[in-house]
Design an enzyme around this catalytic site. Structure first.
Site, PDB file in Angstrom:
ATOM      1  N   ASP A   5      -8.682   3.870   1.658  1.00  0.00           N
ATOM      2  CA  ASP A   5      -7.579   4.144   2.585  1.00  0.00           C
ATOM      3  C   ASP A   5      -8.120   4.538   3.959  1.00  0.00           C
ATOM      4  O   ASP A   5      -8.613   5.645   4.138  1.00  0.00           O
ATOM      5  CB  ASP A   5      -6.709   5.263   2.019  1.00  0.00           C
TER       6      ASP A   5
ATOM      7  N   CYS B 107      -1.249   0.738   7.404  1.00  0.00           N
ATOM      8  CA  CYS B 107      -2.688   0.418   7.555  1.00  0.00           C
ATOM      9  C   CYS B 107      -3.071  -0.823   6.745  1.00  0.00           C
ATOM     10  O   CYS B 107      -3.234  -1.915   7.293  1.00  0.00           O
ATOM     11  CB  CYS B 107      -3.561   1.596   7.142  1.00  0.00           C
ATOM     12  N   ARG B 108      -3.251  -0.665   5.430  1.00  0.00           N
ATOM     13  CA  ARG B 108      -3.864  -1.745   4.650  1.00  0.00           C
ATOM     14  C   ARG B 108      -2.935  -2.945   4.430  1.00  0.00           C
ATOM     15  O   ARG B 108      -3.332  -4.087   4.674  1.00  0.00           O
ATOM     16  CB  ARG B 108      -4.325  -1.199   3.287  1.00  0.00           C
ATOM     17  N   SER B 109      -1.688  -2.701   3.938  1.00  0.00           N
ATOM     18  CA  SER B 109      -0.862  -3.864   3.582  1.00  0.00           C
ATOM     19  C   SER B 109      -0.364  -4.657   4.797  1.00  0.00           C
ATOM     20  O   SER B 109      -0.317  -5.890   4.728  1.00  0.00           O
ATOM     21  CB  SER B 109       0.290  -3.480   2.647  1.00  0.00           C
TER      22      SER B 109
ATOM     23  N   ASN C 232       2.341   1.460   4.281  1.00  0.00           N
ATOM     24  CA  ASN C 232       2.679   0.198   4.966  1.00  0.00           C
ATOM     25  C   ASN C 232       2.469   0.307   6.477  1.00  0.00           C
ATOM     26  O   ASN C 232       3.231  -0.239   7.279  1.00  0.00           O
ATOM     27  CB  ASN C 232       4.117  -0.253   4.646  1.00  0.00           C
TER      28      ASN C 232
ATOM     29  N   CYS D 242       0.873  -1.188   0.000  1.00  0.00           N
ATOM     30  CA  CYS D 242       0.000   0.000   0.000  1.00  0.00           C
ATOM     31  C   CYS D 242       0.904   1.229   0.000  1.00  0.00           C
ATOM     32  O   CYS D 242       2.093   1.136  -0.318  1.00  0.00           O
ATOM     33  CB  CYS D 242      -0.966  -0.024   1.186  1.00  0.00           C
TER      34      CYS D 242
HETATM   35  P1  4NP Z   1      -1.756   2.810   4.107  1.00  0.00           P
HETATM   36  O1  4NP Z   1      -2.417   4.152   4.677  1.00  0.00           O
HETATM   37  O2  4NP Z   1      -1.244   3.152   2.739  1.00  0.00           O
HETATM   38  O3  4NP Z   1      -2.921   1.856   4.070  1.00  0.00           O
HETATM   39  O4  4NP Z   1      -0.676   2.401   5.076  1.00  0.00           O
HETATM   40  C1  4NP Z   1      -1.733   5.371   4.765  1.00  0.00           C
HETATM   41  C2  4NP Z   1      -0.841   5.592   5.794  1.00  0.00           C
HETATM   42  C3  4NP Z   1      -0.212   6.801   5.903  1.00  0.00           C
HETATM   43  C4  4NP Z   1      -0.459   7.805   4.986  1.00  0.00           C
HETATM   44  C5  4NP Z   1      -1.361   7.579   3.946  1.00  0.00           C
HETATM   45  C6  4NP Z   1      -1.993   6.356   3.837  1.00  0.00           C
HETATM   46  N1  4NP Z   1       0.173   9.051   5.115  1.00  0.00           N
HETATM   47  O5  4NP Z   1      -0.206   9.995   4.378  1.00  0.00           O
HETATM   48  O6  4NP Z   1       1.072   9.216   5.949  1.00  0.00           O
END
Ligand code: 4NP
Length: 147
Positions: A122, A14-16, A12, A9
């Site tokens: 997200d 939240c989702r992945s 790294n 994702c």
């Molecule tokens: P992820 O979510 O891609 O599912 O881990 C996010 C985590 C952090 C951010 C964006 C999406 N960020 O903007 O810091």
């Protein structure tokens, strides 16, 4: 045959990592190498988002061992299936995939067409962790069945 699977994702956190932790439990005993990484590197070395870990823990799934890391060129050799959470992750992965890499790039929700959406939303922004974990559990289970 698929031996090694990488979930990807943006951050790294939240989702992945959630997909990694859920898939590890679902695929236990199958001898697969499983990992996750982010396209951004913004959270390098950090544990997963506490909102993701808490929702996983409610479902009996531990995420405490996972630390964020960025996708590296070597991942395209080490993993034969790379699973993107959304279309932007897919574009970012394609942009850095080495020409000689045979890794297959897919999107997680390709494995859950019944959801009627193609990108895992997200939850970092939308704060909809229970809904996202439901989607990831369903799609990871069906990904495993497809192997
Ligand atoms: P992820 O979510 O891609 O599912 O881990 C996010 C985590 C952090 C951010 C964006 C999406 N960020 O903007 O810091």
């Amino acid at each position: 045959m698929t031996h090694a699977i990488l979930f990807v994702c943006l951050g790294n956190i939240c989702r992945s990592p959630t997909a990694e932790a859920i898939f590890r439990v679902q695929a236990k005993g199958r001898g697969l190498e499983i990992d996750s990484a982010g396209t951004s590197g913004w959270h390098d070395g950090n544990p997963s988002d506490p909102r993701a870990s808490a929702e996983a823990a409610r479902r009996g799934i531990d995420m405490s061992y996972i630390r964020s890391r960025k996708v590296v060129a070597e991942d395209f050799e080490r993993f034969d299936l790379i699973v993107a959470m959304d279309a932007q992750n897919m574009r970012d992965l394609k942009a850095v995939q080495p020409a000689d890499s045979n890794a297959r790039l897919v999107k997680l929700l390709d494995y859950a067409p019944e959801l009627g959406i193609s990108d895992v939303p997200d939850p970092y922004y939308e704060d909809n962790f229970p809904e996202v974990l439901d989607m990831i559990e369903l799609a990871c289970g069906q990904l495993l069945e497809s192997l």
